[in-house]
Design a protein around this motif. Sequence first.
Motif, short mmCIF file in Angstrom:
data_model
loop_
_atom_site.label_atom_id
_atom_site.label_comp_id
_atom_site.label_asym_id
_atom_site.label_seq_id
_atom_site.Cartn_x
_atom_site.Cartn_y
_atom_site.Cartn_z
N UNK A 1 0.79 -1.23 0.00
CA UNK A 1 0.00 0.00 0.00
C UNK A 1 0.82 1.27 0.00
N UNK A 2 2.16 1.18 0.07
CA UNK A 2 2.95 2.43 0.11
C UNK A 2 2.79 3.21 -1.19
N UNK A 3 2.32 2.52 -2.23
CA UNK A 3 2.20 3.18 -3.54
C UNK A 3 0.88 3.94 -3.71
N UNK A 4 -0.01 3.89 -2.72
CA UNK A 4 -1.35 4.46 -2.89
C UNK A 4 -1.34 5.99 -2.86
N UNK A 5 -2.31 6.60 -3.58
CA UNK A 5 -2.53 8.04 -3.39
C UNK A 5 -2.90 8.29 -1.92
N UNK A 6 -2.41 9.39 -1.37
CA UNK A 6 -2.62 9.65 0.05
C UNK A 6 -1.38 9.31 0.87
N UNK A 7 -0.49 8.50 0.28
CA UNK A 7 0.80 8.22 0.93
C UNK A 7 1.84 9.11 0.26
N UNK A 8 2.50 9.92 1.07
CA UNK A 8 3.56 10.80 0.57
C UNK A 8 4.80 10.61 1.42
N UNK A 9 5.92 11.07 0.92
CA UNK A 9 7.09 11.10 1.80
C UNK A 9 6.93 12.28 2.76
N UNK A 10 7.52 12.12 3.94
CA UNK A 10 7.46 13.20 4.93
C UNK A 10 8.16 14.44 4.40
N UNK A 11 9.27 14.23 3.69
CA UNK A 11 10.00 15.37 3.13
C UNK A 11 9.18 16.09 2.07
N UNK A 12 8.48 15.33 1.24
CA UNK A 12 7.63 15.93 0.21
C UNK A 12 6.52 16.74 0.84
N UNK A 13 5.91 16.18 1.90
CA UNK A 13 4.84 16.90 2.59
C UNK A 13 5.40 18.16 3.25
N UNK A 14 6.64 18.06 3.74
CA UNK A 14 7.23 19.22 4.42
C UNK A 14 7.51 20.37 3.44
N UNK B 1 -4.94 20.57 -2.18
CA UNK B 1 -5.88 21.38 -1.40
C UNK B 1 -7.31 21.14 -1.86
N UNK B 2 -7.47 20.83 -3.18
CA UNK B 2 -8.81 20.54 -3.71
C UNK B 2 -9.24 19.11 -3.38
N UNK B 3 -8.38 18.38 -2.65
CA UNK B 3 -8.73 17.00 -2.29
C UNK B 3 -8.47 15.99 -3.38
N UNK B 4 -7.74 16.39 -4.42
CA UNK B 4 -7.43 15.47 -5.53
C UNK B 4 -6.08 14.84 -5.25
N UNK B 5 -6.09 13.59 -4.76
CA UNK B 5 -4.82 12.90 -4.49
C UNK B 5 -4.54 11.85 -5.56
N UNK B 6 -5.59 11.30 -6.16
CA UNK B 6 -5.41 10.24 -7.15
C UNK B 6 -5.27 10.86 -8.53
N UNK B 7 -4.06 10.83 -9.07
CA UNK B 7 -3.81 11.40 -10.39
C UNK B 7 -3.91 10.30 -11.44
N UNK B 8 -4.84 9.40 -11.25
CA UNK B 8 -5.10 8.12 -11.92
C UNK B 8 -4.54 7.92 -13.30
N UNK B 9 -4.33 6.69 -13.62
CA UNK B 9 -3.72 6.31 -14.88
C UNK B 9 -4.36 4.98 -15.28
N UNK B 10 -5.06 4.92 -16.38
CA UNK B 10 -5.74 3.68 -16.74
C UNK B 10 -4.77 2.64 -17.31
N UNK B 11 -4.00 2.02 -16.47
CA UNK B 11 -3.08 0.98 -16.93
C UNK B 11 -2.79 0.05 -15.77
N UNK B 12 -1.93 -0.92 -16.02
CA UNK B 12 -1.64 -1.94 -15.00
C UNK B 12 -0.80 -1.38 -13.85
N UNK B 13 -0.07 -0.31 -14.11
CA UNK B 13 0.78 0.23 -13.05
C UNK B 13 -0.05 1.10 -12.11
#
Lengths: 428, 87
Positions: A128-141, B26-38
């Motif tokens: 799950x480290x690859x999920x959106x919502x997971x950032x590095x602490x340095x990046x967030x800083x 800030x707009x709450x958009x965290x998923x910059x999605x990509x329609x592929x296997x990665x």
Amino acid sequence: MREAPILVVGAGPAGASAAATIAEAGLPVLLIEQRDQLGGAIHRQPAAGNEEHVWRPARHRRNWAALTARLQASAERIEIRTETIFLGVDSEGRFLFDDRHEACVFARRPRAAIIAVGAIETIRPFPGWELPGVMTAGGAQVLLKETGRPPEGPILLAGGGPLLPALAAQLAKAGNPPVAVLERGRPWNAPAALARLALSWAPMSEAAAYAAALAASRVPYRCGAVVTQAEPDGDGLKVSIRVGETQEPLLVRHLLIHDGIAPNRTGIPLPDPDGAVPILLAGDGREALGADAAILDGRRAAMQVLARLGHAERGAPSDERGLQRARDFQATLARALQAEPIVPPPETLICRCEGRSHADLAALAPDASAREIRLMGRFGLGACQGRFCGPMIAALRGQPLPTASPPRWPLRPVSVAALARLTIDETE
Amino acid sequence: MTSHFFWNGGPVAFRSGETIAAALLRAGITDLGRPSATPGGRVFCGIGACQGCVIAVAGAAPVEACLTPAREGLRLGPLPAIGAEHA
């Protein structure tokens, strides 16, 4: 004909210090910075026009004010190119840059080059480290420093190292204290190392300020605690935490991870201080010793270049002593916070760019060659060029992920359109 | 005066000087999605190293959201979506 400049790549503390030192000696400098403002990660400035400033230690504010004053005093000898990405050195020995603002690539032939591109955060992977919502602490800083505003919703910090409590304190002072800081190490089990750390006044007074901020906001700092998994959960993340033998879930919006820093060397030219065009590394990009040491190291690299070009300056012994103190401090800190590696489960993603898992890595022959790891395993081939999976693979296999030597350009993806507009300054 | 760029066609407000990444988050958009296997795109390292936040820009080359100042009227989206249109 203009005099060819000394190239300095990266305008953090090391690059700014190197550029100022060379310009003060009367030589022209070309200072390249990928962002629109100088400062690097540690001295990241608020976005232009932003009045909300994040709290930071006075020592860092003073250091950056002194460096910017020196750069301004020598401004007529320093050509600054911001929003410009260093792409590497071509087969003709030209240094290539992607000017993102003008959307064109340009080439220069400097008399010497000092590369000060800082560090990359190390990550210990978990599912799950690859999920959106997971950032590095340095990046967030750096985001926090630019915007002055913390992310909204519950934040969890996890991993290891002094950046975690520092960021937690800044988040708390900015109005959104994290729900907890999870430190994988158990510093209380290393009392000798802790006692040594207590002798370093500047970082310890900084640590005391962070501890006070965490206590005031009641942020738990839990040692020997690790994240074992993160899963999507509505708009947020369900994070599994292990403390000793107990597992517990935690629902958060943001998971900020960090397990230390290492020099950013992927694709960076090899140091060649005695070459026809001397190339030196400086700052955390040479050896991760922190922001104060980076200023000394930038000056040291500049002095070496000046001596090489016949400007007779020599490095100051006090710089060497300062660097050695920083080295001792970092080594002691690492001893205090050391934690046994955890072998991640097979489904854990290792290479995010190509979607390759720990099982894919384990399926390679134990004696797989560098070529096999890359071409059959497809590790280290993606857009990040192994900057993140490389250290993970090194930790899991016990040997570093081999890289191209000499490094090939471009070290970042560059658009064909920008390359087609290549300009070569042959006046030098 | 509020400025806007567009993510997947929808307006996203930004403050002068801030990066595309800062405005998206800030707009709450965290998923910059990509329609592929990665795995999908996301802001991760904040310093241009991980390339996880590379996004498509209509009429221009893709950029790292974390490095790039937001500009009025930019039309942005996940990598292949807009990229395919002007390929």
